[in-house]
Design a protein around this motif. Sequence first.
Motif, PDB file in Angstrom:
ATOM      1  N   LEU A  38       0.816  -1.222  -0.095  1.00 54.78           N
ATOM      2  CA  LEU A  38      -0.098  -0.051  -0.026  1.00 54.78           C
ATOM      3  C   LEU A  38       0.792   1.045   0.139  1.00 54.78           C
ATOM      4  O   LEU A  38       0.710   2.291  -0.861  1.00 54.78           O
ATOM      5  CB  LEU A  38      -0.890   0.020   1.258  1.00 54.78           C
ATOM      6  CG  LEU A  38      -1.785   1.104   1.504  1.00 54.78           C
ATOM      7  CD1 LEU A  38      -2.673   1.260   0.358  1.00 54.78           C
ATOM      8  CD2 LEU A  38      -2.573   1.124   3.006  1.00 54.78           C
ATOM      9  N   VAL A  42       0.689   3.941  -3.126  1.00 53.35           N
ATOM     10  CA  VAL A  42       0.302   5.322  -2.674  1.00 53.35           C
ATOM     11  C   VAL A  42       1.471   6.435  -3.214  1.00 53.35           C
ATOM     12  O   VAL A  42       1.341   7.294  -3.604  1.00 53.35           O
ATOM     13  CB  VAL A  42      -0.084   5.483  -1.471  1.00 53.35           C
ATOM     14  CG1 VAL A  42      -0.365   7.126  -0.926  1.00 53.35           C
ATOM     15  CG2 VAL A  42      -1.231   4.710  -1.294  1.00 53.35           C
ATOM     16  N   ARG A  68      -6.899   7.918  -7.877  1.00 53.18           N
ATOM     17  CA  ARG A  68      -7.668   7.155  -6.992  1.00 53.18           C
ATOM     18  C   ARG A  68      -6.650   6.223  -5.867  1.00 53.18           C
ATOM     19  O   ARG A  68      -6.804   6.296  -4.850  1.00 53.18           O
ATOM     20  CB  ARG A  68      -8.413   6.201  -7.567  1.00 53.18           C
ATOM     21  CG  ARG A  68      -9.359   5.398  -6.683  1.00 53.18           C
ATOM     22  CD  ARG A  68     -10.218   4.332  -7.496  1.00 53.18           C
ATOM     23  NE  ARG A  68     -11.305   4.709  -8.119  1.00 53.18           N
ATOM     24  CZ  ARG A  68     -12.031   4.328  -9.108  1.00 53.18           C
ATOM     25  NH1 ARG A  68     -11.763   2.812  -9.317  1.00 53.18           N
ATOM     26  NH2 ARG A  68     -12.957   4.740  -9.726  1.00 53.18           N
ATOM     27  N   ASN A  69      -5.651   5.797  -6.562  1.00 50.23           N
ATOM     28  CA  ASN A  69      -4.723   4.950  -5.848  1.00 50.23           C
ATOM     29  C   ASN A  69      -3.839   5.963  -4.827  1.00 50.23           C
ATOM     30  O   ASN A  69      -3.374   5.270  -3.804  1.00 50.23           O
ATOM     31  CB  ASN A  69      -3.463   4.409  -6.888  1.00 50.23           C
ATOM     32  CG  ASN A  69      -4.149   2.979  -7.499  1.00 50.23           C
ATOM     33  OD1 ASN A  69      -4.979   2.461  -6.808  1.00 50.23           O
ATOM     34  ND2 ASN A  69      -3.218   2.792  -8.493  1.00 50.23           N
ATOM     35  N   LEU A  72      -5.709   6.022  -1.495  1.00 48.06           N
ATOM     36  CA  LEU A  72      -6.349   4.712  -1.056  1.00 48.06           C
ATOM     37  C   LEU A  72      -6.399   4.699   0.596  1.00 48.06           C
ATOM     38  O   LEU A  72      -7.301   4.205   1.273  1.00 48.06           O
ATOM     39  CB  LEU A  72      -5.442   3.659  -1.264  1.00 48.06           C
ATOM     40  CG  LEU A  72      -5.493   3.157  -2.980  1.00 48.06           C
ATOM     41  CD1 LEU A  72      -4.409   2.198  -3.349  1.00 48.06           C
ATOM     42  CD2 LEU A  72      -6.814   2.705  -3.080  1.00 48.06           C
ATOM     43  N   LEU A 115      -3.068  -5.979  -3.949  1.00 47.72           N
ATOM     44  CA  LEU A 115      -2.775  -5.049  -2.859  1.00 47.72           C
ATOM     45  C   LEU A 115      -2.842  -5.773  -1.473  1.00 47.72           C
ATOM     46  O   LEU A 115      -2.126  -5.277  -0.573  1.00 47.72           O
ATOM     47  CB  LEU A 115      -3.946  -3.787  -2.932  1.00 47.72           C
ATOM     48  CG  LEU A 115      -3.630  -2.654  -2.056  1.00 47.72           C
ATOM     49  CD1 LEU A 115      -2.342  -2.297  -2.162  1.00 47.72           C
ATOM     50  CD2 LEU A 115      -4.633  -1.624  -2.256  1.00 47.72           C
ATOM     51  N   TYR A 128      -9.154  -0.082  -5.990  1.00 46.08           N
ATOM     52  CA  TYR A 128      -7.776   0.174  -6.323  1.00 46.08           C
ATOM     53  C   TYR A 128      -7.558  -0.530  -7.698  1.00 46.08           C
ATOM     54  O   TYR A 128      -8.382  -1.161  -8.415  1.00 46.08           O
ATOM     55  CB  TYR A 128      -7.013  -0.479  -5.451  1.00 46.08           C
ATOM     56  CG  TYR A 128      -6.985  -1.984  -5.203  1.00 46.08           C
ATOM     57  CD1 TYR A 128      -6.083  -2.863  -6.045  1.00 46.08           C
ATOM     58  CD2 TYR A 128      -7.887  -2.625  -4.544  1.00 46.08           C
ATOM     59  CE1 TYR A 128      -6.285  -4.365  -5.975  1.00 46.08           C
ATOM     60  CE2 TYR A 128      -8.109  -3.943  -4.517  1.00 46.08           C
ATOM     61  CZ  TYR A 128      -7.343  -4.761  -5.256  1.00 46.08           C
ATOM     62  OH  TYR A 128      -7.336  -6.235  -5.255  1.00 46.08           O
ATOM     63  N   ARG A 129      -6.324   0.333  -8.172  1.00 46.99           N
ATOM     64  CA  ARG A 129      -5.826  -0.661  -9.690  1.00 46.99           C
ATOM     65  C   ARG A 129      -4.226  -1.116  -9.590  1.00 46.99           C
ATOM     66  O   ARG A 129      -3.631  -0.213  -9.183  1.00 46.99           O
ATOM     67  CB  ARG A 129      -5.760   0.385 -10.588  1.00 46.99           C
ATOM     68  CG  ARG A 129      -5.460   0.095 -11.912  1.00 46.99           C
ATOM     69  CD  ARG A 129      -6.454  -1.299 -12.283  1.00 46.99           C
ATOM     70  NE  ARG A 129      -5.982  -1.773 -13.844  1.00 46.99           N
ATOM     71  CZ  ARG A 129      -6.798  -1.296 -14.906  1.00 46.99           C
ATOM     72  NH1 ARG A 129      -7.618  -0.623 -14.916  1.00 46.99           N
ATOM     73  NH2 ARG A 129      -6.096  -1.680 -15.975  1.00 46.99           N
TER      74      ARG A 129
END
Length: 259
Positions: A38, A42, A68-69, A72, A115, A128-129
Motif C-alpha cells: 500500500l 500510494v 484514486r490510488n 487509498l 494489494l 484500487y488498480r
Amino acid sequence: MLILLPPSEGKAAPSRGQSLDLQALSLPHLTGARQRVLGALVSLCSEDPDHAATVLGLSSSQRDLVARNATLASAPTARADRVYTGVLYDALDVGSLSAAAKRRASRRVAVTSSLFGMVRLGDRIPAYRLSGDATVPGLGPVAAVWRQALPDAMAEEVGRGLLMDLRSSMYAGFWRPGPELAAQVATVRVLHETNGRRQVVSHFNKATKGRIVRALLEDGADPRTPSALAGHLERLGWTVEVGPATKKGIQLDVVVSEL
C-alpha cells in the motif's frame, strides 16, 4: 472448504464509508506486507503520476485511477463482494444469495488481491488498480511480495479442508500449495467444447466459475476431497473430468457445450 477466486480488474468505487483499516482485514499475518504494498503504491501514484500510469499499464483516459490510488489510505471502503465486479462476480451475484448461502460465502470464499494478498468477501476495502504482474518502484514485483508472505497464512486458512482453486494463472503465481496439501487441492478449469474441439474462452470461463460457486454455496455441500467435489458438481449438472493426482493437486475440467 476454501474457494479461492481471482480478483476483477474493474472495481466499483464506494462513494462513502469508513476509510481503510488494515488491522481489521482477515489474515492479520499479512498486515506487514499489506502496509508495504500500500505504501509503495500510494507513494508512486501521488509523487509521480506519469510514471505510475506507465507502471500500472493505464491509458491517458484512465488517469483517474492513478489519482484514486494516491488516496487509498483515506478512500471510502465497502465489502469486497461489492467492490469486485465483472463477469465472474456478476454470475456469482452474492447480493441475491439466500441468507444461508451468504453465510457460507463469508466463511468459504476468498479473493486473491495484488494489494492485500487475500481478502474475505466481508472485508472492507477501497477500489484500487494494481495488476498482479506489476513491478512497483521501491517494492519490486508485487507477485514476489506475496510469494513470500502468503504460504503460512494460506496453509492456516486451508487447514484440513478442501481448497477449490479458481484463480487465473497470474494470481496462482502468488501462492502455490505445497506437496503436503496436494491431496486437498482441486484446481478447476472450464473448457468450452464445440465440434469436438475444446478451448478456454475467457468471458464464459469466468461466468461458468461464478455460476459453479453460486450453486455450491446455495446447495451447502462441503466436499472434503477433489474427487468428492467432482462428484458433487456432476450431481449439480456439470460434466467434469478428473485429472491424475500430482504434487500440485488434482485438476478438474468442467466441460460445457453451451455458453
